[in-house]
Design a protein around this motif. Sequence first.
Motif, mmCIF file in Angstrom:
data_model
loop_
_atom_site.group_PDB
_atom_site.id
_atom_site.type_symbol
_atom_site.label_atom_id
_atom_site.label_comp_id
_atom_site.label_asym_id
_atom_site.label_seq_id
_atom_site.Cartn_x
_atom_site.Cartn_y
_atom_site.Cartn_z
ATOM 1 N N PRO A 169 0.826 -1.210 0.000
ATOM 2 C CA PRO A 169 0.000 0.000 0.000
ATOM 3 C C PRO A 169 0.861 1.262 0.000
ATOM 4 C CG PRO A 169 0.121 -0.908 2.209
ATOM 5 C CD PRO A 169 0.819 -1.897 1.314
ATOM 6 N N LEU A 170 0.237 2.381 -0.370
ATOM 7 C CA LEU A 170 0.966 3.636 -0.519
ATOM 8 C C LEU A 170 0.704 4.605 0.628
ATOM 9 C CD1 LEU A 170 0.339 4.431 -4.318
ATOM 10 C CD2 LEU A 170 2.191 3.063 -3.298
ATOM 11 N N SER A 171 1.744 5.316 1.015
ATOM 12 C CA SER A 171 1.634 6.499 1.864
ATOM 13 C C SER A 171 1.958 7.698 0.990
ATOM 14 C CB SER A 171 2.615 6.439 3.042
ATOM 15 O OG SER A 171 2.196 5.506 4.007
ATOM 16 N N LEU A 172 0.985 8.573 0.798
ATOM 17 C CA LEU A 172 1.164 9.723 -0.078
ATOM 18 C C LEU A 172 1.455 10.971 0.733
ATOM 19 C CD1 LEU A 172 -1.729 9.151 -2.665
ATOM 20 C CD2 LEU A 172 0.662 8.408 -2.785
ATOM 21 N N ILE A 173 2.488 11.688 0.326
ATOM 22 C CA ILE A 173 2.864 12.955 0.967
ATOM 23 C C ILE A 173 2.979 14.001 -0.126
ATOM 24 C CG2 ILE A 173 4.632 14.170 2.288
ATOM 25 C CD1 ILE A 173 5.402 11.408 3.476
ATOM 26 N N GLU A 174 2.116 15.004 -0.073
ATOM 27 C CA GLU A 174 2.130 16.053 -1.090
ATOM 28 C C GLU A 174 2.749 17.318 -0.516
ATOM 29 O OE1 GLU A 174 -0.747 18.187 -4.405
ATOM 30 O OE2 GLU A 174 -1.673 17.221 -2.670
ATOM 31 N N VAL A 175 3.749 17.850 -1.205
ATOM 32 C CA VAL A 175 4.335 19.129 -0.800
ATOM 33 C C VAL A 175 3.691 20.234 -1.639
ATOM 34 C CG1 VAL A 175 6.477 18.095 0.010
ATOM 35 C CG2 VAL A 175 6.328 18.871 -2.342
ATOM 36 N N GLY A 176 3.332 21.347 -0.981
ATOM 37 C CA GLY A 176 2.519 22.354 -1.646
ATOM 38 C C GLY A 176 1.115 21.818 -1.836
ATOM 39 N N ALA A 177 0.553 21.267 -0.770
ATOM 40 C CA ALA A 177 -0.669 20.464 -0.878
ATOM 41 C C ALA A 177 -1.956 21.261 -1.013
ATOM 42 C CB ALA A 177 -0.778 19.539 0.342
ATOM 43 N N SER A 178 -1.939 22.553 -0.639
ATOM 44 C CA SER A 178 -3.181 23.336 -0.625
ATOM 45 C C SER A 178 -4.189 22.625 0.272
ATOM 46 C CB SER A 178 -3.701 23.541 -2.045
ATOM 47 O OG SER A 178 -4.804 24.417 -2.065
ATOM 48 N N ALA A 179 -5.340 22.193 -0.258
ATOM 49 C CA ALA A 179 -6.322 21.452 0.543
ATOM 50 C C ALA A 179 -6.129 19.945 0.439
ATOM 51 C CB ALA A 179 -7.742 21.829 0.118
ATOM 52 N N GLY A 180 -5.131 19.510 -0.330
ATOM 53 C CA GLY A 180 -4.808 18.098 -0.405
ATOM 54 C C GLY A 180 -5.705 17.275 -1.297
ATOM 55 N N LEU A 181 -6.355 17.889 -2.277
ATOM 56 C CA LEU A 181 -7.307 17.146 -3.105
ATOM 57 C C LEU A 181 -6.647 16.077 -3.964
ATOM 58 C CD1 LEU A 181 -9.746 19.988 -4.249
ATOM 59 C CD2 LEU A 181 -9.748 18.635 -2.139
ATOM 60 N N CYS A 182 -5.373 16.255 -4.293
ATOM 61 C CA CYS A 182 -4.683 15.245 -5.104
ATOM 62 C C CYS A 182 -4.211 14.044 -4.286
ATOM 63 C CB CYS A 182 -3.504 15.875 -5.844
ATOM 64 S SG CYS A 182 -4.001 16.930 -7.223
ATOM 65 N N LEU A 183 -4.508 14.050 -2.990
ATOM 66 C CA LEU A 183 -4.138 12.934 -2.133
ATOM 67 C C LEU A 183 -5.156 11.797 -2.181
ATOM 68 C CD1 LEU A 183 -2.866 15.003 0.927
ATOM 69 C CD2 LEU A 183 -1.495 13.329 -0.341
ATOM 70 N N TYR A 184 -6.142 11.902 -3.074
ATOM 71 C CA TYR A 184 -7.218 10.903 -3.129
ATOM 72 C C TYR A 184 -7.305 10.216 -4.498
ATOM 73 C CZ TYR A 184 -8.545 13.206 1.188
ATOM 74 O OH TYR A 184 -8.526 13.726 2.457
ATOM 75 N N PRO A 185 -6.189 9.786 -5.070
ATOM 76 C CA PRO A 185 -6.259 9.167 -6.401
ATOM 77 C C PRO A 185 -7.059 7.872 -6.404
ATOM 78 C CG PRO A 185 -4.106 8.783 -5.426
ATOM 79 C CD PRO A 185 -4.807 9.782 -4.547
ATOM 80 N N ASP A 186 -7.204 7.251 -5.245
ATOM 81 C CA ASP A 186 -7.961 6.007 -5.126
ATOM 82 C C ASP A 186 -9.458 6.227 -4.990
ATOM 83 O OD1 ASP A 186 -7.293 7.261 -2.680
ATOM 84 O OD2 ASP A 186 -7.772 5.431 -1.553
ATOM 85 N N ARG A 187 -9.876 7.490 -4.874
ATOM 86 C CA ARG A 187 -11.290 7.793 -4.669
ATOM 87 C C ARG A 187 -11.949 8.377 -5.915
ATOM 88 N NH1 ARG A 187 -11.974 8.750 0.963
ATOM 89 N NH2 ARG A 187 -10.571 7.313 2.063
ATOM 90 N N PHE A 188 -11.188 8.536 -6.987
ATOM 91 C CA PHE A 188 -11.708 9.150 -8.211
ATOM 92 C C PHE A 188 -11.936 8.106 -9.298
ATOM 93 C CE2 PHE A 188 -8.834 12.966 -6.929
ATOM 94 C CZ PHE A 188 -9.728 13.322 -5.935
ATOM 95 N N SER A 189 -12.755 8.474 -10.278
ATOM 96 C CA SER A 189 -12.929 7.666 -11.488
ATOM 97 C C SER A 189 -12.122 8.294 -12.615
ATOM 98 C CB SER A 189 -14.407 7.605 -11.890
ATOM 99 O OG SER A 189 -15.154 6.796 -10.997
#
Length: 320
Positions: A110-130
């Motif tokens: 499994p992955l642990s995602l860490i976003e730098v310059g995350a703003s609200a962190g919306l790109c931290l949910y690639p597993d929740r999108f279609s």
Amino acid sequence: MELAQRFRDFALLEARGNSPLYHRRALDISVDAEVLALIAQLPTDKQQPNLILAAARVHGATAVAYSEFRDQLRENWSAISATALRRRTQTNEAGRAATLLPVLARLPGPLSLIEVGASAGLCLYPDRFSYRYNTAALDPADGPSPVVLTCKTTGAVPIPDRLPRVVHRAGVDLNPLDAGNSDDRQWLSALVWPGQDERLSRLRSACAIAAADPPAIVTGDLNEQVTELVHAAPRDSTVVVFHSAVLSYLSPQARADFRATVRDLPCHWVSQEGTGVLSSLADQLPPRESTAARLVLALDDEPLAFAGPHGQSLDWFGPA
């Protein structure tokens, strides 16, 4: 005048073909000495066209006709400039997950995602999108997501047959935004360019996902926080540090420091930055026919593809 050129470049290289209103508006501002003089009163890093235009929208400067917009801008300049000083261009484009996914899905989970310059962190949910890649469709295991990302591809893009499993979501930002906060959502909405209704709808749906399961985003400088964030991730996961259109806001030295730091950490590094932002990638890029704005997608300092700035396209030139 450098500021006038900044608005011309924004109009011709970024807004043209993406937002007809912003294209015309930025060109008009670029030849309006009085408006340019107002904007020039702000610090250089607060003169960004996208920041000014978003702050103007928040305070009612939304007229289509430039003469009316100009009056609205002047009348509300005190509030507009205050918002520009307080806010940042934290365009949190969930669509960029579509260009990140082919890289993330190839890593062992499994992955642990860490976003730098995350703003609200919306790109931290690639597993929740279609996702919709040309004729290929990919949905979460529990069914289609309210966030559907469409990405046109060329080349041997390694489109996965399933979404990655994400067990940890964290990030850092100088001024984190809260997807559950109405003022922060208003600012994020203002950063979506006029005429891009699909992006706006996507933003609202992505905010709902993030608000229901908030990521752990800390306040601070990415160079000062990334090491601690990596070491705090679950040990039985693959740690991935990633960012999109962030490093251009750093000085060349700060970018070099970040690269040196992240390359020495026990993690993978996925970058999506404009051509030339990471000098280590420049000599590895193939020639491009298009002059349109593109990001370079790379894994561990190896460039793989050119990506549309909002995740709308992926032109793969790396190994399949």
